[in-house]
Every structure is written in structure tokens, then in C-alpha cells.
Design a protein around this motif. Structure first.
Motif, mmCIF file in Angstrom:
data_model
loop_
_atom_site.group_PDB
_atom_site.id
_atom_site.type_symbol
_atom_site.label_atom_id
_atom_site.label_comp_id
_atom_site.label_asym_id
_atom_site.label_seq_id
_atom_site.Cartn_x
_atom_site.Cartn_y
_atom_site.Cartn_z
ATOM 1 N N LEU A 108 51.429 74.051 22.314
ATOM 2 C CA LEU A 108 51.787 73.801 23.714
ATOM 3 C C LEU A 108 52.430 72.428 23.916
ATOM 4 O O LEU A 108 52.892 72.105 25.002
ATOM 5 N N ILE A 109 52.426 71.625 22.867
ATOM 6 C CA ILE A 109 52.956 70.264 22.990
ATOM 7 C C ILE A 109 54.413 70.250 22.548
ATOM 8 O O ILE A 109 54.718 70.482 21.386
ATOM 9 N N ALA A 110 55.284 69.997 23.509
ATOM 10 C CA ALA A 110 56.715 70.026 23.204
ATOM 11 C C ALA A 110 57.122 68.820 22.375
ATOM 12 O O ALA A 110 57.976 68.916 21.498
ATOM 13 N N ARG A 111 56.514 67.667 22.670
ATOM 14 C CA ARG A 111 56.880 66.459 21.937
ATOM 15 C C ARG A 111 55.657 65.548 21.861
ATOM 16 O O ARG A 111 54.995 65.321 22.871
ATOM 17 N N THR A 112 55.367 65.040 20.696
ATOM 18 C CA THR A 112 54.168 64.232 20.493
ATOM 19 C C THR A 112 54.429 62.778 20.881
ATOM 20 O O THR A 112 55.585 62.337 20.950
ATOM 21 N N PRO A 113 53.352 62.018 21.081
ATOM 22 C CA PRO A 113 53.513 60.574 21.339
ATOM 23 C C PRO A 113 54.366 59.904 20.265
ATOM 24 O O PRO A 113 55.234 59.087 20.578
ATOM 25 N N ALA A 114 54.137 60.242 19.015
ATOM 26 C CA ALA A 114 54.897 59.601 17.929
ATOM 27 C C ALA A 114 56.395 59.852 18.085
ATOM 28 O O ALA A 114 57.219 58.950 17.893
ATOM 29 N N GLU A 115 56.741 61.084 18.458
ATOM 30 C CA GLU A 115 58.160 61.398 18.636
ATOM 31 C C GLU A 115 58.767 60.565 19.767
ATOM 32 O O GLU A 115 59.900 60.090 19.670
ATOM 33 N N HIS A 116 58.011 60.424 20.833
ATOM 34 C CA HIS A 116 58.517 59.595 21.936
ATOM 35 C C HIS A 116 58.652 58.139 21.514
ATOM 36 O O HIS A 116 59.647 57.490 21.812
ATOM 37 N N ARG A 117 57.639 57.656 20.817
ATOM 38 C CA ARG A 117 57.668 56.238 20.428
ATOM 39 C C ARG A 117 58.827 55.953 19.488
ATOM 40 O O ARG A 117 59.409 54.869 19.512
ATOM 41 N N ARG A 148 61.599 56.897 19.757
ATOM 42 C CA ARG A 148 62.828 56.726 20.542
ATOM 43 C C ARG A 148 62.721 55.517 21.469
ATOM 44 O O ARG A 148 63.315 55.487 22.538
ATOM 45 N N ASP A 149 61.944 54.561 21.037
ATOM 46 C CA ASP A 149 61.835 53.312 21.799
ATOM 47 C C ASP A 149 61.253 53.509 23.189
ATOM 48 O O ASP A 149 61.709 52.892 24.159
ATOM 49 N N ILE A 150 60.296 54.390 23.289
ATOM 50 C CA ILE A 150 59.561 54.545 24.544
ATOM 51 C C ILE A 150 58.150 54.005 24.293
ATOM 52 O O ILE A 150 57.456 54.462 23.380
ATOM 53 N N ASP A 151 57.781 53.018 25.078
ATOM 54 C CA ASP A 151 56.479 52.352 24.902
ATOM 55 C C ASP A 151 55.415 53.176 25.629
ATOM 56 O O ASP A 151 55.122 52.948 26.795
ATOM 57 N N LEU A 152 54.858 54.125 24.906
ATOM 58 C CA LEU A 152 53.947 55.101 25.494
ATOM 59 C C LEU A 152 52.511 54.682 25.247
ATOM 60 O O LEU A 152 52.110 54.479 24.101
ATOM 61 N N ARG A 153 51.729 54.554 26.297
ATOM 62 C CA ARG A 153 50.347 54.092 26.186
ATOM 63 C C ARG A 153 49.389 55.147 26.733
ATOM 64 O O ARG A 153 49.289 55.341 27.943
ATOM 65 N N LEU A 154 48.678 55.786 25.813
ATOM 66 C CA LEU A 154 47.728 56.829 26.220
ATOM 67 C C LEU A 154 46.412 56.195 26.649
ATOM 68 O O LEU A 154 46.125 55.047 26.339
ATOM 69 N N ARG A 155 45.597 56.978 27.341
ATOM 70 C CA ARG A 155 44.273 56.529 27.789
ATOM 71 C C ARG A 155 44.367 55.219 28.568
ATOM 72 O O ARG A 155 43.507 54.344 28.427
ATOM 73 N N THR A 156 45.427 55.100 29.343
ATOM 74 C CA THR A 156 45.551 53.945 30.238
ATOM 75 C C THR A 156 45.773 54.498 31.636
ATOM 76 O O THR A 156 46.571 55.404 31.831
ATOM 77 N N GLU A 157 45.031 53.952 32.608
ATOM 78 C CA GLU A 157 45.135 54.458 33.966
ATOM 79 C C GLU A 157 45.660 53.382 34.897
ATOM 80 O O GLU A 157 45.188 52.242 34.848
ATOM 81 N N VAL A 158 46.629 53.736 35.694
ATOM 82 C CA VAL A 158 47.109 52.793 36.704
ATOM 83 C C VAL A 158 46.166 52.911 37.891
ATOM 84 O O VAL A 158 46.046 53.979 38.494
ATOM 85 N N VAL A 159 45.486 51.809 38.217
ATOM 86 C CA VAL A 159 44.466 51.868 39.265
ATOM 87 C C VAL A 159 44.915 51.225 40.567
ATOM 88 O O VAL A 159 44.285 51.410 41.604
ATOM 89 N N GLU A 160 46.025 50.513 40.523
ATOM 90 C CA GLU A 160 46.526 49.940 41.759
ATOM 91 C C GLU A 160 48.018 49.737 41.670
ATOM 92 O O GLU A 160 48.561 49.432 40.600
ATOM 93 N N LEU A 161 48.655 49.936 42.806
ATOM 94 C CA LEU A 161 50.097 49.769 42.876
ATOM 95 C C LEU A 161 50.404 48.740 43.955
ATOM 96 O O LEU A 161 50.012 48.899 45.110
ATOM 97 N N ASP A 162 51.108 47.691 43.559
ATOM 98 C CA ASP A 162 51.483 46.616 44.480
ATOM 99 C C ASP A 162 52.989 46.693 44.687
ATOM 100 O O ASP A 162 53.770 46.134 43.915
ATOM 101 N N VAL A 163 53.393 47.404 45.740
ATOM 102 C CA VAL A 163 54.813 47.665 45.954
ATOM 103 C C VAL A 163 55.593 46.385 46.250
ATOM 104 O O VAL A 163 56.627 46.135 45.619
ATOM 105 N N PRO A 164 55.140 45.550 47.210
ATOM 106 C CA PRO A 164 55.917 44.326 47.469
ATOM 107 C C PRO A 164 55.991 43.441 46.225
ATOM 108 O O PRO A 164 57.024 42.817 45.967
ATOM 109 N N GLY A 165 54.900 43.385 45.440
ATOM 110 C CA GLY A 165 54.899 42.554 44.241
ATOM 111 C C GLY A 165 55.544 43.205 43.029
ATOM 112 O O GLY A 165 55.647 42.600 41.956
#
Lengths: 463, 463
Positions: free
Chosen positions: A62-71, A73-90
Motif C-alpha cells: 500500500l506504500i507508493a513511496r518509502t521515506p528513503a525514496e523521498h529522502r 530526492r532531497d526532501i527532509d522528511l521527519r517521521l514521528r514529529t508532530e506540529v503542535v502550534e502554528l504561528d502565522v504572523p511569525g
């Protein structure tokens, strides 16, 4: 100077956006950072029922592309990381490392919200018990399969599926194939509430024919557990149903808590509101797409929330183009969906009767039966086609199809016709593929169009 | 006063016209007289190859409605009668009873020409020998099957099919299924000249894989016969091929000798020219439809001759409405066709490269490979999609598809899009049915559209 785009969510939309942006900009021009809460990237959530049912062998399929494949291609992919706040003006996000490691602020020049959707878990006793599963993510699917594997040894095993949308129906079938006694509970008057009830009735019959117990108008009140804390049964206001495992297929809501807290605009269904280029309304440098946004319904003119992999992929592509400095838009949807229940193919596009009423549209409906192939050709099978056409104008507003092999993808004929705002009369003239192994001389969709055009004319006369 | 409509030809167009006219007018208002040269009515000529191959059990299966059924609805149907002369100013036709009984003039108020098409029989030695068959009518099909039945006893039996259009290809498959050594001879560079040669190449491979010998660029010069006067072999300018039976699938031409002799207007392909309501141009009270007319190609803007049951049926319906005093039109075709060769599904709509050039259109082409279902779902099979899009405007001009199960009817997506004159960019946004058993996230037709849109943009830049 190198710009940075931060992408929140690494499934269809997020990674399609990352890939497309990378195609357009080098790492020297654009740094791409992706934060993903889960363990996986770019997977097909729509495939989970088939994995559970055994049609698909392994999770990795079911996985079309693995993290390794993305990485790679110079994509800095970080698993098990959650964005907990968004500061739009900042122009920054606060990121938590889920497996320990604290929180860090990350600045961005451009931001992509691809946070997906959250399964609805009705607040009731026992809802969080062991043995109660959603099927929204690969992690969910794995947990369900782990539960099923431990239960497989039991001679008599029961399952309750709560909800009768696509996922619920598909999971019910998967479970019966795995040898469970399956009960499906739904608040609706028929399963598959993505169809009108008269068409849903055909699905109920097929499911019952397969041995699935379908309980409609059912209000689930609790999951009862045993001494081990595991689910044992599901109670409704009327009855109780044994359940070694409970699967929730009640639907999802846009995962927009983060965006809402940051003051980004939400629509009537709780999804982010974007412009046609998938930029969050009022924010030049923030894009959003996939299951966390609302989309324009081209038939009714209103916003809808349609969590579906095919839209999520398109959104990602468009967002990636925008982030990369190119131009692309998502004009909207007509509401097409197709599914399989047992050997029935089920499809719809456009508006149901209730949708049309809600949009202020008046309509006539017709329902016809025809066959998938010429009647004399081996394998010709019945299909039912229902069509809604607007009063006065005759514009086709919606089509629903239930039938066997060859029925489902016929919905595409109607989907394109709806996009082109065709009337039933215009549809009659469509030059569709005909040969005995593929269609009767009049394709079933055209038979419906012919009857709908007649109903529109009759209606002109009467009122 | 009772009016009389005379209909010439009792197959799809003629009988659909008769039925529709009868729905609208009682016998007291409208007398309906149908003259038919053959023995049968309302049959599916497209089904003949499947009857020959054994997929369809009996001739009667191909007959949608019998003479008795038509007569029961007050249609005066006369079989084995041939109209040998048409007197337009006198509003009458001369009718010959083929099984004896002389000739009679019949007057008409309204006339419908549904004379169909005639198989092309190249004038060459032996073309009329026993064992040489066309497959245009049920009578033709019966004669071929009678020949095959007598040959079935032979241990080694050979067949030559001349022509490699739909019918030729279907018959070749039917004959190999009946145990013949089959050679297919065609003047074209590839079989299935309804596709571009690069796509036809895929058909050749499939046919050869089935054991059919495909000889291209072959000019047939004679059918050689044995002492019994029966076909023995077919000669080309280069070689000679054994043939206990020869089937001609070279194509057909409009059967318009009668109309031509009466001075009715014919188009560039020898078919009758009608207005949009299917009335013969310049003649208020004469209609024509089906295989004997030319139709407007909505993509190229020119007239084409497309003998196909689905058009013939629509024409009949429209003509019947007109004869009955109602209003309906046939706006034209986009040139959709679908067929099956072995386990390959073959479809096209719109223009081939040569058609586009002939119409003065410049275009880019793209060809993609994708799968019928999500790659991980059981039964996912490769398909090839070729798309032509106009330079500058990006309007989609034509699509060809070759693939396995689920490929063929996808052509309808393109057929509707062509009717709506969509560009490749507009097609990308189409909301098509997606679920793993039915399609990858990006439907193969959309993958082609995406690539075509890119090719159009690249072309803008280069030239």
C-alpha cells in the motif's frame, strides 16, 4: 537565497506537493521539510480494507513511496514529529518529537497544510477499549490486523462494524471473508448513505445475501467490555450485538485543530477554505489540500468535504506547482465515487436527492434497469441506473449506478457530462463505445438519459 | 386522413423508426409499411462474429425483435421484398417480391431510407466462389456457419480473413477458436487500421500470440478454387495462402444505389447527406439513417461514414420522432469504437493522426502506460493510452486505448470530453471514479491528459 517550505503531513497531498515542488526547484533554491506524526508516507488508505480482507498481501504493497525514496530526492522528511502550534504572523511552527526529544520552532517561507482527517469516534462508554478500531491510517490498519490475528484462533468470532459508508461496507465484507459473524450498525435508513435510500436498498440485499446482518436506524450507545477490558459487545438503544472486534467506519472530519487555533478560515464542514490554486483564503504563502480542506461542488455551487485519495493527490500536485512558482488550479468536484460490495459495483456522481433539495434545486428522477453487455453476450449482467435531472433546464444533476462487473466505472460518463453541465437531451446523443462484449446498443447511462429527458418534458407539460 | 410512411430496410434504423413512429401515431393516423429484402428484422450484425465463434449460441439470440412482434404493433412488415426504384417527384417506390409475385408501385407520404451498407467485394478472380463469405447480414452469417459446419470434419483446416478492421479481427479470433489455421491479410501496415500504426502493433502482437498469422502490406489478387469450384487458397502479389474458407472483412460502403439513381444527394463517401433531424438534404418528407448515411464528425468538422449499430439505432429513434411529428436531432459523432481481440480490449475516439492531418489540424501526441486498477490490487493489468491534443489550444483531438479487462470502456471518458471540446488541462481536473479495484489514484486517461497538457506547453515554448 534558499527558501524553506514546511509541509505538515506526509501522505498523498503532502508528498505529492513535496515531489512536484522538488521537480521544479533544486535543493539550493528550495528546502523542503516535511513533518509527519505517523510511521509511514505516501500510502493508500483506500486500500486498507483490501489488506484487512486479504486481497492485498502486505502493508508495504500500500506504500507508493518509502521515506528513503523521498529522502533520496532531497526532501527532509521527519517521521514521528508532530506540529503542535502554528504561528502565522511569525511564519513558524512548533514541532514536537513524538519519540522523545522535546519541541523546536521551525521558521518557514511557505507552508503546506496536509493534515488529513480524523475518524469520528462518538463519545460513549467503551469507545477506547481494546478491540475497537478505526481504519483511517496504516497504523490503524496494522492495529486492526493484529487484533484479528489474535482472534483467528477462536472458532466462533463476531465483529460489529459501526457505520455503513464505503469504508464500513468494505470492512464488513473483509471481515466476513475472514470468517467472522458480522453485524453492521448504521443510523441511516439504508447502508451506503452516499446513495439515495432506494439505491441503498440494493446494497442491503447484497450484503444480507452474503450473510452480513444489517441493522439500520440503529443508535449505538456503548461498547461493553469483558473483565480483560476488551470489547465484547456493542449496545444500541434497542439491542446488544456480540463483538470480539469493533470497527468504526462512521466517517471522518477534517483534522484542522491546528489551523483553527491559528485563526485560519474554516468552512461549514470544518475544513480549510482555499482559493482555486489551493492557497488558504487570505494567505499568500499557505496552501492546504487533501482531506483537511473543503472543495467546491460544481453541481450545487456549495462547499463539501470529500476525503478521497484521488483529490488529495491532485491537490498535492497543484500545491507543489504553486510552491514551485508555476500555475495550476483545482476547479472543483462533481462528487464521483465508486466502490465494490461483494460482487456489486456501486457508484455515484453529482447530487443525491437530499443534496439537490438542500441546494434549492428541483428535479425529476428516473430509474432504469439494463445490462452491462448486449443481452445475448456471455456475462451480460443487470445494472440499475438512477438519474436526477433539473426541472425546466433538463441539466443532469446526479447519477447513481448499482450493478455487477462493468457497472461501476460507467459513472465516469456521467461525471464528465456533469462537469460539462450537459442536459439529459445532450447526453442521449453521446457517442459512447459500443460492441456486444461491452455494452448494449444503448448504453445503460444513455437509457437513463433518454428516460430523464422524457420526464423533464412531461414535467414541463404538467405544471 | 391516414398518412403512409414507407420504410426501406428492416434492421436497426428502419425498425427503430417504425417503432418510434408507432408510439406516436395510431394506425388510423399513420400506416407504416416496411420493405425488407432479407429474411430477418432488428438483428445485431455486430454480434455475428460471436455467433460464428460460439460465444453466442444461436442466430435467434441476435434478433432483438421478430417480424411477428413488429406486426403485432400494426407495422406492415414485408420480408423478401426489394425496392428497385424510387420515384421522388411521384412519391412512390417500385417493389419487387423476391420469391415470385412481380412488381408493384407503392405511394408514400413520407419515406425512410434505411438501406444499410454493402460489403466491399474486390473484383478479382474467384471472389464469388463457394467458400468465400461476407459477414454483413444474418443471411451472410448463416452461410458462413453452414460452410464451417461442413468443414469441421476435416482434421487440418485453414482460413484466410481478408481485411483487418474490427470485423476481420473478430472473425479471425472466432475461426482460431473453432480450430482453423488462420491467416489474416491486410493492405495496411498494421491490423486494426482504425488505430494509429503504433497502437495497431500491439494488436498484431496479441493476434500472433494467439497463433494467427498476420500478413500486412498484402495486396490480394485472386481466390483460387479446386475442381469442385470451392475456394482452396488466396493469392497475393507475393504469395499464396491455403484457405478452405475465405472471409471478407474489408469494409462496407453505403448501400445507396437506389437513392443515387433517384438523384438524392450523396456525400464524399457515397452515403446520403442529411440535415440534423436526419432528413435527406432538400427533401422535407424523406429521412435516412444508419449505415447508408454520412454523419458529421464533431472533432474534424467533416462528414464521415461510420457503419455502427449504436448510431443506426439512434438515427431510427430520431427519424421515428420526426415521422411522428415530434422533434429530435442527431448532432454528430466523435468517432468512438471499442472492440475485443483475444483478451485485449481496443478502443478509440476522435481522430487518428492521419485524420487530424487531413482536417488541417496540428497536434502533439503522447503515449502512456498505466494500470486498470491500483497497482497493488489483484487483477491490475497494463494498458496503453495514446492521446492527440491540438497545438496552441490544447484541445483533445483523439484517444486510443489498448489494454486488458477494464481498458475498453474507459474510452467513454474521452468520448464525452471530446463532445464537450475539453482541453487536456480541463481533462486533468475531471472527477472520475476512484477506488483500488477500479482505478489507480490517477486514472490512466488522466495520466495521458497530464502528459498531453505538458507536451502542449512544451510545444508553445519551442516553436
Amino acid at each position: 537565497m534558499t527558501e524553506r517550505v514546511v509541509i505538515i503531513g506526509a501522505d498523498a497531498t503532502g508528498m505529492a506537493a513535496a515531489s512536484q515542488a522538488r521537480r521544479m526547484k533544486s535543493a539550493a533554491e528550495l528546502e523542503i521539510v516535511v513533518f509527519e506524526r505517523g510511521h509511514f508516507t505516501s500510502y493508500s488508505a483506500c486500500g486498507i480494507p483490501y489488506w484487512v480482507g486479504g486481497d492485498v498481501d502486505s502493508r508495504d504493497d500500500l506504500i507508493a513511496r518509502t521515506p528513503a525514496e523521498h529522502r533520496a530526492r532531497d526532501i527532509d522528511l521527519r517521521l514521528r514529529t508532530e506540529v503542535v502550534e502554528l504561528d502565522v504572523p511569525g511564519r513558524r511552527v512548533l514541532v514536537r518529537e513524538l519519540d522523545g526529544g522535546g519541541e523546536t520552532w521551525w521558521g518557514y517561507d511557505k507552508l503546506v497544510l496536509a493534515t488529513g482527517a480524523t475518524p469520528i469516534r462518538p463519545p460513549m462508554p467503551g469507545i477506547d477499549a481494546a478491540g475497537v478500531h478505526g481504519v483511517q491510517t496504516l497504523d490503524d490498519g496494522q492495529a486492526l490486523i493484529d487484533t484479528l490475528d489474535t482472534l483467528d484462533a477462536k472458532a466462533e468470532r463476531s465483529a460489529v462494524v459501526v457505520g455503513a459508508g464505503y469504508i464500513g461496507v468494505e470492512i464488513a465484507e473483509a471481515l466476513i471473508n475472514r470468517g467472522y459473524r458480522v453485524t453492521m450498525l448504521t443510523r441511516s435508513s439504508q447502508p451506503m448513505s452516499t446513495l439515495d435510500p432506494d439505491m441503498g436498498e440494493l446494497i442491503r440485499k447484497a450484503m444480507e445475501g452474503m450473510g452480513i446482518r444489517v441493522v439500520t436506524d440503529a443508535e449505538v450507545t456503548a461498547v461493553h467490555t469483558g473483565d480483560d477490558g476488551r470489547a465484547r459487545s456493542v449496545a444500541t438503544s434497542d439491542a446488544e450485538y456480540p463483538a470480539d472486534v469493533v470497527v468504526l467506519g462512521i466517517g471522518v472530519r477534517p483534522a484542522t485543530d491546528l489551523a483553527a487555533a491559528a485563526g485560519l478560515p474554516l468552512g461549514p464542514h470544518g475544513g480549510l477554505v482555499t482559493d482555486l490554486a489551493m492557497r488558504v483564503r487570505g494567505h499568500e504563502n499557505i496552501w492546504a489540500g487533501g482531506d483537511c480542506v473543503e472543495v467546491l461542488d460544481l453541481v450545487s455551487g456549495s462547499l463539501r468535504h470529500i476525503p478521497l485519495g484521488t483529490h488529495a493527490n491532485k491537490h498535492g500536485q497543484i500545491i507543489g506547482s504553486g510552491v514551485g512558482g508555476d500555475y495550476a488550479t483545482f476547479p472543483g468536484v462533481v462528487g464521483t465515487a465508486v466502490s465494490k460490495v461483494c460482487d456489486l459495483e456501486v457508484a455515484r456522481t453529482g447530487l443525491l436527492e437530499k443534496d439537490a433539495r438542500e441546494a434549492g434545486l428541483q428535479y425529476v428522477t428516473v430509474t432504469i434497469e439494463s445490462t452491462s453487455r448486449s443481452g445475448y453476450y456471455p456475462g451480460a449482467a443487470l445494472m440499475t441506473v438512477k438519474m436526477l435531472a433539473e426541472r425546466r433546464t433538463g441539466r443532469v444533476l446526479g447519477v447513481q449506478i448499482v450493478g455487477r462487473e462493468g457497472a461501476g466505472k460507467r459513472i465516469d460518463i456521467a461525471a464528465v457530462a456533469l462537469t460539462a453541465r450537459m442536459t439529459a437531451d445532450q447526453m442521449i446523443a453521446l457517442d459512447l463505445g459500443y460492441a456486444p462484449p461491452f455494452s448494449p446498443v444503448w448504453d445503460p447511462v444513455l437509457v437513463a438519459a433518454r428516460k430523464a429527458a422524457m420526464a423533464v418534458r412531461k414535467d414541463q407539460f404538467v405544471r
